[in-house]
Design a protein around this motif. Structure first.
Motif, mmCIF file in Angstrom:
data_model
loop_
_atom_site.group_PDB
_atom_site.id
_atom_site.type_symbol
_atom_site.label_atom_id
_atom_site.label_comp_id
_atom_site.label_asym_id
_atom_site.label_seq_id
_atom_site.Cartn_x
_atom_site.Cartn_y
_atom_site.Cartn_z
ATOM 1 N N LEU A 15 -47.735 -52.019 -74.733
ATOM 2 C CA LEU A 15 -46.902 -50.925 -74.238
ATOM 3 C C LEU A 15 -45.522 -50.982 -74.881
ATOM 4 C CD1 LEU A 15 -47.724 -50.811 -70.422
ATOM 5 C CD2 LEU A 15 -48.655 -49.393 -72.243
ATOM 6 N N GLY A 16 -45.042 -49.841 -75.375
ATOM 7 C CA GLY A 16 -43.743 -49.777 -76.032
ATOM 8 C C GLY A 16 -43.785 -50.112 -77.504
ATOM 9 N N GLN A 17 -44.942 -50.509 -77.992
ATOM 10 C CA GLN A 17 -45.105 -50.897 -79.397
ATOM 11 C C GLN A 17 -45.411 -49.669 -80.247
ATOM 12 O OE1 GLN A 17 -44.928 -54.214 -80.464
ATOM 13 N NE2 GLN A 17 -45.092 -53.485 -82.542
ATOM 14 N N THR A 18 -44.825 -49.600 -81.436
ATOM 15 C CA THR A 18 -45.127 -48.526 -82.379
ATOM 16 C C THR A 18 -46.423 -48.855 -83.101
ATOM 17 O OG1 THR A 18 -42.780 -48.087 -82.689
ATOM 18 C CG2 THR A 18 -44.282 -47.196 -84.346
ATOM 19 N N VAL A 19 -47.326 -47.883 -83.138
ATOM 20 C CA VAL A 19 -48.636 -48.073 -83.750
ATOM 21 C C VAL A 19 -49.006 -46.859 -84.589
ATOM 22 C CG1 VAL A 19 -49.493 -49.592 -81.922
ATOM 23 C CG2 VAL A 19 -49.835 -47.128 -81.735
ATOM 24 N N GLU A 20 -49.988 -47.044 -85.434
ATOM 25 C CA GLU A 20 -50.601 -45.943 -86.168
ATOM 26 C C GLU A 20 -52.015 -45.797 -85.611
ATOM 27 O OE1 GLU A 20 -50.446 -44.841 -90.715
ATOM 28 O OE2 GLU A 20 -51.841 -46.496 -90.359
ATOM 29 N N ILE A 21 -52.378 -44.576 -85.235
ATOM 30 C CA ILE A 21 -53.671 -44.320 -84.612
ATOM 31 C C ILE A 21 -54.468 -43.398 -85.514
ATOM 32 C CG2 ILE A 21 -54.834 -43.395 -82.581
ATOM 33 C CD1 ILE A 21 -52.161 -43.868 -81.070
ATOM 34 N N ALA A 22 -55.700 -43.780 -85.812
ATOM 35 C CA ALA A 22 -56.599 -42.942 -86.604
ATOM 36 C C ALA A 22 -57.532 -42.200 -85.662
ATOM 37 C CB ALA A 22 -57.405 -43.795 -87.572
ATOM 38 N N LEU A 23 -57.541 -40.875 -85.819
ATOM 39 C CA LEU A 23 -58.412 -39.991 -85.032
ATOM 40 C C LEU A 23 -59.158 -39.097 -86.019
ATOM 41 C CD1 LEU A 23 -55.670 -38.875 -82.512
ATOM 42 C CD2 LEU A 23 -57.460 -40.530 -82.061
ATOM 43 N N GLY A 24 -60.373 -39.432 -86.336
ATOM 44 C CA GLY A 24 -61.107 -38.630 -87.319
ATOM 45 C C GLY A 24 -60.396 -38.669 -88.651
ATOM 46 N N ASN A 25 -59.953 -37.498 -89.129
ATOM 47 C CA ASN A 25 -59.245 -37.396 -90.408
ATOM 48 C C ASN A 25 -57.736 -37.413 -90.244
ATOM 49 O OD1 ASN A 25 -61.613 -37.245 -91.862
ATOM 50 N ND2 ASN A 25 -61.730 -35.023 -91.704
ATOM 51 N N ASN A 26 -57.231 -37.639 -89.040
ATOM 52 C CA ASN A 26 -55.797 -37.593 -88.772
ATOM 53 C C ASN A 26 -55.243 -38.973 -88.489
ATOM 54 O OD1 ASN A 26 -55.755 -34.753 -88.878
ATOM 55 N ND2 ASN A 26 -56.482 -34.660 -86.776
ATOM 56 N N LEU A 27 -54.016 -39.207 -88.963
ATOM 57 C CA LEU A 27 -53.269 -40.411 -88.628
ATOM 58 C C LEU A 27 -52.048 -39.993 -87.827
ATOM 59 C CD1 LEU A 27 -53.263 -42.527 -91.900
ATOM 60 C CD2 LEU A 27 -54.424 -43.039 -89.767
ATOM 61 N N MET A 28 -51.722 -40.759 -86.816
ATOM 62 C CA MET A 28 -50.601 -40.446 -85.948
ATOM 63 C C MET A 28 -49.776 -41.711 -85.760
ATOM 64 S SD MET A 28 -50.931 -39.612 -81.874
ATOM 65 C CE MET A 28 -51.924 -38.181 -82.154
ATOM 66 N N GLU A 29 -48.454 -41.583 -85.909
ATOM 67 C CA GLU A 29 -47.564 -42.697 -85.611
ATOM 68 C C GLU A 29 -46.969 -42.436 -84.239
ATOM 69 O OE1 GLU A 29 -43.627 -44.845 -87.454
ATOM 70 O OE2 GLU A 29 -45.002 -43.806 -88.806
ATOM 71 N N ALA A 30 -47.086 -43.410 -83.350
ATOM 72 C CA ALA A 30 -46.683 -43.178 -81.963
ATOM 73 C C ALA A 30 -46.344 -44.497 -81.275
ATOM 74 C CB ALA A 30 -47.804 -42.476 -81.206
ATOM 75 N N VAL A 31 -45.765 -44.365 -80.080
ATOM 76 C CA VAL A 31 -45.472 -45.510 -79.224
ATOM 77 C C VAL A 31 -46.419 -45.443 -78.027
ATOM 78 C CG1 VAL A 31 -43.732 -46.597 -77.753
ATOM 79 C CG2 VAL A 31 -43.056 -45.552 -79.922
ATOM 80 N N ILE A 32 -47.103 -46.534 -77.743
ATOM 81 C CA ILE A 32 -48.048 -46.571 -76.628
ATOM 82 C C ILE A 32 -47.273 -46.557 -75.310
ATOM 83 C CG2 ILE A 32 -49.816 -47.929 -75.457
ATOM 84 C CD1 ILE A 32 -50.598 -49.049 -78.196
ATOM 85 N N SER A 33 -47.640 -45.615 -74.419
ATOM 86 C CA SER A 33 -46.951 -45.552 -73.132
ATOM 87 C C SER A 33 -47.876 -45.840 -71.949
ATOM 88 C CB SER A 33 -46.275 -44.193 -72.944
ATOM 89 O OG SER A 33 -47.212 -43.159 -72.949
ATOM 90 N N PHE A 34 -49.196 -45.673 -72.126
ATOM 91 C CA PHE A 34 -50.137 -45.920 -71.029
ATOM 92 C C PHE A 34 -51.536 -46.048 -71.602
ATOM 93 C CE2 PHE A 34 -53.366 -44.090 -68.215
ATOM 94 C CZ PHE A 34 -53.241 -44.913 -67.108
ATOM 95 N N ALA A 35 -52.313 -46.956 -71.050
ATOM 96 C CA ALA A 35 -53.728 -47.063 -71.400
ATOM 97 C C ALA A 35 -54.517 -47.221 -70.109
ATOM 98 C CB ALA A 35 -53.982 -48.249 -72.324
ATOM 99 N N GLY A 36 -55.473 -46.331 -69.906
ATOM 100 C CA GLY A 36 -56.326 -46.378 -68.727
ATOM 101 C C GLY A 36 -57.769 -46.572 -69.132
ATOM 102 N N ASN A 37 -58.684 -46.402 -68.188
ATOM 103 C CA ASN A 37 -60.099 -46.645 -68.456
ATOM 104 C C ASN A 37 -60.651 -45.799 -69.585
ATOM 105 O OD1 ASN A 37 -60.373 -48.649 -66.562
ATOM 106 N ND2 ASN A 37 -60.879 -47.227 -64.925
ATOM 107 N N GLU A 38 -60.254 -44.537 -69.655
ATOM 108 C CA GLU A 38 -60.816 -43.662 -70.693
ATOM 109 C C GLU A 38 -59.765 -42.896 -71.471
ATOM 110 O OE1 GLU A 38 -63.983 -41.222 -69.243
ATOM 111 O OE2 GLU A 38 -64.823 -42.836 -68.052
#
Length: 72
Positions: A15-38
């Protein structure tokens, strides 16, 4: 413990960490704010548009849509 709960636990430790997230053909740079079951909630970086300041955009992502996450 199943893989999804291990993944969620790991994301919650980042939480609060900057990450790069791959979603299909897209890359997103973001900060994680919450992670739940799904679901993963992140604040996208680089969505400021024109002018001064920036607009913080919270995005909700289904964990099943995440291909990989890289810690920056």
């Amino acid at each position: 413990m199943n893989l999804q709960s291990t993944f969620v636990n790991t994301l919650n430790q980042l939480l609060g960490q900057t990450v790069e997230i791959a979603l299909g053909n897209n890359l997103m740079e973001a900060v994680i704010s919450f992670a739940g079951n799904e679901i993963l909630a992140v604040v996208e970086l680089g969505t400021g548009g024109y002018g001064y300041g920036s607009n913080l955009l919270t995005t909700y992502i289904a964990l099943s849509a995440v291909d990989f996450i890289r810690i920056l």
